[in-house]
Scaffold this motif. Sequence first.
Motif, mmCIF file in Angstrom:
data_model
loop_
_atom_site.group_PDB
_atom_site.id
_atom_site.type_symbol
_atom_site.label_atom_id
_atom_site.label_comp_id
_atom_site.label_asym_id
_atom_site.label_seq_id
_atom_site.Cartn_x
_atom_site.Cartn_y
_atom_site.Cartn_z
ATOM 1 N N GLN A 148 -13.801 2.428 -3.885
ATOM 2 C CA GLN A 148 -12.389 2.594 -3.539
ATOM 3 C C GLN A 148 -11.521 1.474 -4.088
ATOM 4 O O GLN A 148 -10.291 1.582 -4.088
ATOM 5 C CB GLN A 148 -12.232 2.625 -2.009
ATOM 6 C CG GLN A 148 -12.891 3.813 -1.323
ATOM 7 C CD GLN A 148 -12.190 5.133 -1.597
ATOM 8 O OE1 GLN A 148 -10.998 5.162 -1.874
ATOM 9 N NE2 GLN A 148 -12.942 6.231 -1.533
ATOM 10 N N GLN A 149 -12.117 0.412 -4.606
ATOM 11 C CA GLN A 149 -11.332 -0.729 -5.080
ATOM 12 C C GLN A 149 -10.729 -0.460 -6.458
ATOM 13 O O GLN A 149 -11.353 0.196 -7.301
ATOM 14 C CB GLN A 149 -12.219 -1.975 -5.159
ATOM 15 C CG GLN A 149 -12.806 -2.388 -3.816
ATOM 16 C CD GLN A 149 -11.756 -2.496 -2.745
ATOM 17 O OE1 GLN A 149 -10.785 -3.248 -2.871
ATOM 18 N NE2 GLN A 149 -11.942 -1.736 -1.677
ATOM 19 N N PRO A 150 -9.508 -0.971 -6.690
ATOM 20 C CA PRO A 150 -8.906 -0.801 -8.025
ATOM 21 C C PRO A 150 -9.718 -1.536 -9.088
ATOM 22 O O PRO A 150 -10.261 -2.618 -8.838
ATOM 23 C CB PRO A 150 -7.513 -1.416 -7.859
ATOM 24 C CG PRO A 150 -7.615 -2.334 -6.686
ATOM 25 C CD PRO A 150 -8.620 -1.710 -5.764
ATOM 26 N N VAL A 151 -9.823 -0.932 -10.267
ATOM 27 C CA VAL A 151 -10.536 -1.535 -11.403
ATOM 28 C C VAL A 151 -9.480 -1.839 -12.461
ATOM 29 O O VAL A 151 -9.073 -0.969 -13.223
ATOM 30 C CB VAL A 151 -11.632 -0.588 -11.943
ATOM 31 C CG1 VAL A 151 -12.408 -1.272 -13.066
ATOM 32 C CG2 VAL A 151 -12.573 -0.162 -10.815
ATOM 33 N N GLU A 152 -9.051 -3.083 -12.485
ATOM 34 C CA GLU A 152 -7.872 -3.449 -13.266
ATOM 35 C C GLU A 152 -8.124 -3.541 -14.771
ATOM 36 O O GLU A 152 -7.200 -3.397 -15.571
ATOM 37 C CB GLU A 152 -7.309 -4.785 -12.761
ATOM 38 C CG GLU A 152 -6.727 -4.732 -11.346
ATOM 39 C CD GLU A 152 -7.755 -4.984 -10.248
ATOM 40 O OE1 GLU A 152 -7.322 -5.240 -9.106
ATOM 41 O OE2 GLU A 152 -8.969 -4.919 -10.543
ATOM 42 N N TYR A 153 -9.370 -3.826 -15.162
ATOM 43 C CA TYR A 153 -9.679 -4.054 -16.578
ATOM 44 C C TYR A 153 -10.715 -3.032 -17.056
ATOM 45 O O TYR A 153 -11.470 -2.475 -16.263
ATOM 46 C CB TYR A 153 -10.236 -5.468 -16.794
ATOM 47 C CG TYR A 153 -9.321 -6.573 -16.343
ATOM 48 C CD1 TYR A 153 -8.353 -7.101 -17.198
ATOM 49 C CD2 TYR A 153 -9.424 -7.106 -15.062
ATOM 50 C CE1 TYR A 153 -7.515 -8.129 -16.780
ATOM 51 C CE2 TYR A 153 -8.596 -8.132 -14.639
ATOM 52 C CZ TYR A 153 -7.648 -8.633 -15.504
ATOM 53 O OH TYR A 153 -6.816 -9.642 -15.090
ATOM 54 N N ALA A 154 -10.745 -2.829 -18.350
ATOM 55 C CA ALA A 154 -11.790 -1.979 -18.928
ATOM 56 C C ALA A 154 -13.147 -2.636 -18.699
ATOM 57 O O ALA A 154 -13.319 -3.836 -18.972
ATOM 58 C CB ALA A 154 -11.542 -1.777 -20.417
ATOM 59 N N PRO A 155 -14.127 -1.928 -18.167
ATOM 60 C CA PRO A 155 -15.446 -2.518 -17.926
ATOM 61 C C PRO A 155 -16.025 -3.151 -19.192
ATOM 62 O O PRO A 155 -15.906 -2.604 -20.292
ATOM 63 C CB PRO A 155 -16.286 -1.328 -17.460
ATOM 64 C CG PRO A 155 -15.298 -0.406 -16.818
ATOM 65 C CD PRO A 155 -14.066 -0.528 -17.661
ATOM 66 N N GLY A 156 -16.625 -4.320 -19.013
ATOM 67 C CA GLY A 156 -17.228 -5.041 -20.127
ATOM 68 C C GLY A 156 -16.308 -6.031 -20.798
ATOM 69 O O GLY A 156 -16.752 -6.762 -21.687
ATOM 70 N N THR A 157 -15.030 -6.078 -20.367
ATOM 71 C CA THR A 157 -14.061 -6.955 -21.047
ATOM 72 C C THR A 157 -13.649 -8.158 -20.215
ATOM 73 O O THR A 157 -13.025 -9.069 -20.745
ATOM 74 C CB THR A 157 -12.788 -6.171 -21.402
ATOM 75 O OG1 THR A 157 -12.113 -5.755 -20.201
ATOM 76 C CG2 THR A 157 -13.119 -4.956 -22.254
ATOM 77 N N HIS A 158 -13.982 -8.170 -18.919
ATOM 78 C CA HIS A 158 -13.464 -9.221 -18.035
ATOM 79 C C HIS A 158 -14.552 -9.645 -17.059
ATOM 80 O O HIS A 158 -15.055 -8.837 -16.289
ATOM 81 C CB HIS A 158 -12.234 -8.696 -17.277
ATOM 82 C CG HIS A 158 -11.638 -9.687 -16.321
ATOM 83 N ND1 HIS A 158 -10.859 -10.735 -16.741
ATOM 84 C CD2 HIS A 158 -11.719 -9.785 -14.960
ATOM 85 C CE1 HIS A 158 -10.463 -11.433 -15.701
ATOM 86 N NE2 HIS A 158 -10.975 -10.881 -14.598
ATOM 87 N N PHE A 159 -14.909 -10.933 -17.072
ATOM 88 C CA PHE A 159 -15.921 -11.456 -16.157
ATOM 89 C C PHE A 159 -15.283 -11.865 -14.836
ATOM 90 O O PHE A 159 -14.264 -12.559 -14.812
ATOM 91 C CB PHE A 159 -16.617 -12.678 -16.768
ATOM 92 C CG PHE A 159 -17.572 -13.369 -15.825
ATOM 93 C CD1 PHE A 159 -18.885 -12.944 -15.715
ATOM 94 C CD2 PHE A 159 -17.158 -14.448 -15.041
ATOM 95 C CE1 PHE A 159 -19.769 -13.569 -14.848
ATOM 96 C CE2 PHE A 159 -18.036 -15.082 -14.178
ATOM 97 C CZ PHE A 159 -19.343 -14.645 -14.079
ATOM 98 N N ILE A 160 -15.867 -11.412 -13.750
ATOM 99 C CA ILE A 160 -15.534 -11.942 -12.428
ATOM 100 C C ILE A 160 -16.814 -11.919 -11.605
ATOM 101 O O ILE A 160 -17.524 -10.905 -11.560
ATOM 102 C CB ILE A 160 -14.401 -11.146 -11.728
ATOM 103 C CG1 ILE A 160 -13.929 -11.882 -10.474
ATOM 104 C CG2 ILE A 160 -14.839 -9.740 -11.372
ATOM 105 C CD1 ILE A 160 -13.115 -13.107 -10.743
ATOM 106 N N TYR A 161 -17.147 -13.042 -11.003
ATOM 107 C CA TYR A 161 -18.366 -13.113 -10.192
ATOM 108 C C TYR A 161 -18.190 -12.198 -8.994
ATOM 109 O O TYR A 161 -17.265 -12.362 -8.196
ATOM 110 C CB TYR A 161 -18.635 -14.552 -9.753
ATOM 111 C CG TYR A 161 -20.019 -14.773 -9.234
ATOM 112 C CD1 TYR A 161 -21.103 -14.761 -10.107
ATOM 113 C CD2 TYR A 161 -20.248 -15.012 -7.885
ATOM 114 C CE1 TYR A 161 -22.389 -14.972 -9.630
ATOM 115 C CE2 TYR A 161 -21.527 -15.223 -7.410
ATOM 116 C CZ TYR A 161 -22.592 -15.204 -8.287
ATOM 117 O OH TYR A 161 -23.865 -15.415 -7.813
ATOM 118 N N ASN A 162 -19.075 -11.221 -8.853
ATOM 119 C CA ASN A 162 -18.819 -10.079 -7.984
ATOM 120 C C ASN A 162 -20.110 -9.676 -7.279
ATOM 121 O O ASN A 162 -20.909 -8.900 -7.805
ATOM 122 C CB ASN A 162 -18.272 -8.929 -8.843
ATOM 123 C CG ASN A 162 -17.798 -7.750 -8.033
ATOM 124 O OD1 ASN A 162 -18.029 -7.662 -6.835
ATOM 125 N ND2 ASN A 162 -17.136 -6.823 -8.708
#
Length: 483
Positions: A148-162
Amino acid sequence: MSLNVKSELALPRSHPEAQGMSSSAIVEFLDAVRAQELELHSFMLLKEGSVIAEGWWKPYTADLPHLLFSLSKSFTSTAIGLAVSEGILSLDDQVVSFFPDETPSEGSPNLLAMQIRHLLMMGTGHAQDTMESLGKSANGNWAEGFLQQPVEYAPGTHFIYNSGATYMLSAILHKVTGQSLLDYLQPRLLTPLGISGATWETCPRGISVGGWGLSVTTESIAKFGQLYLQKGMWNGTRILTEEWVAEATSKQISNGDNAESDWNQGYGYQFWRCRHEAYRGDGAFGQYCIVMPEHNAVIAITSGLNDMQAVLNEVWTHLLPGMGPAPLPANAESAAALAERLGQLSLPAPQLAVSSPRENEFNGQYQLEENSLRLETFSIGFDDNEATFKIKDHNGEHPFRSGRSAWIEQLSRLNDGKEQQIAASFSWRDPDTLELTVRYLETPFCFTVVCRVEEEQIALESKPNVNFGSNDPIEIKGARVTQ
C-alpha cells in the motif's frame, strides 16, 4: 598459544602465524578496542579456513546465541538464493504476483515493476523505509501494508535501506514453500554447517520477519561467512551456487559517495560492500560478519555499541596489515601476549562501593507510577553477598539475584517475557545511590538502573547502553508498599 578449542564444533583451530597472520596485529586490535572503550561481546578470526583467534568478553560465552538484528538479512538473502537454485523463484518475478489479494486494485507502474531482485538490493523505489507502516497494518498483514505504500522511484534506481523489503522476501518464500525461513534453511544451510539452536522472530501472522530477529552463536556467524568465502562450498559439498555468491556480494546499487565510509561502497543482495575489497553482513549495535576474499579471512564480531564504523576502522588499521599470503615464523612472545589478552577479556561488573549504611532503608516493595516501561512494582532485598530484586510488569513478576560488584548469571524473563540468560550486579555510587546493572547476554543490551529512596518514596532512572531512540534515562517514581 592456547586456543579455546571446542571439539564438538566443525571449524578447525590453528595458530595465527601458521596461517599467515601476525599475532601482534591481533593484540593491537584488542588493545585498540579496549582503549576506545568499544563494547565487544565476542570476536572470532578465521584465516585459511581455520579459527586462529577467538574470545568472549565475560560474562558473554561461546555457547550463547546473540541477537543479530540486520545481520539476519544476509541469511534471508541466502534462502532466496537457494530457492532460485531450486527453480522455485526467479529474481525477475514481480513482487505483486505473489500477493494478488493484498495488491491495490490500481497499483502504480513502479509498484507493478518491482521484482524480487529489487527487494534484495534495497532498490524497491521507496523514498523511506516501510517498516513503520508495516507495523501499523490492519490485522497484522504486513505484506498488504508494504504494497500500500507509495513507490516514488523506478525500482532499481534509488537505494534506501528498507527492512520492509527483507520482510517481503521472507513472506514470498513462505508463500511458495509453505515453510518459515528457519524450516526452509534447516536442511539446506543450518544442518550442513552444524548450526543448531537458531531462533527467528515472527510477525503477527507467524512469518519470519526476515530483516532482523535471528539469533545464533558467534561460531555460526563465522561458519556462514566461511561458506561465502568458499564460494558456496562446505566440506566438499556445494551449498550455494558460485554464481549466487558472486552476484549477492557484488555491488548491485550505489548507496553513497563517501570513500571513507563502509556504508557507501555499494550494496549487493542484503550484503554491504566494504573498503579493501571486502564485504559483510551487519546488524545494529555491532553485529558483524566480515568476509575478506583477498586475504582468505572471515571476522565474526558481536557487540553492544553505537559507533559501528569505529570497529571497522580498527579492523582495517590493525588486522588487515597483519594478514599475509604465507605462513610466518613462530613468535613465542607475540603468541604469549595474544593468549594473555584473549584470556583476560571481560566486561567487569561496576566496581563502586559494595555496601551502604542506608542499605536496610532500601529494603521493601514499591508501587510504581505509570511509566513507558510498563513496570508495576519494584522490590529490593539484601543478603550478605547479593541482593534479590523483583520487577513486576505486564508479563508477570520477575525475581533475579544480583551480586555485590560481581555478576550473578541466571535465566530470567525480564526481556519482554522471553526466557534468556542475564548477568546482574549492584554497587553503591554513594551511601544514598544504588546502581543496578543488568546485562541481557543473548542481546547487545545492558541496562543501568539508579535507585534513590527518601521518606518511603523511590526514584529510579533506567538507562540502556544502546538504543534505537534516545539514550536519555527514563525516570520512574513510586512509593513503598506498607505491609
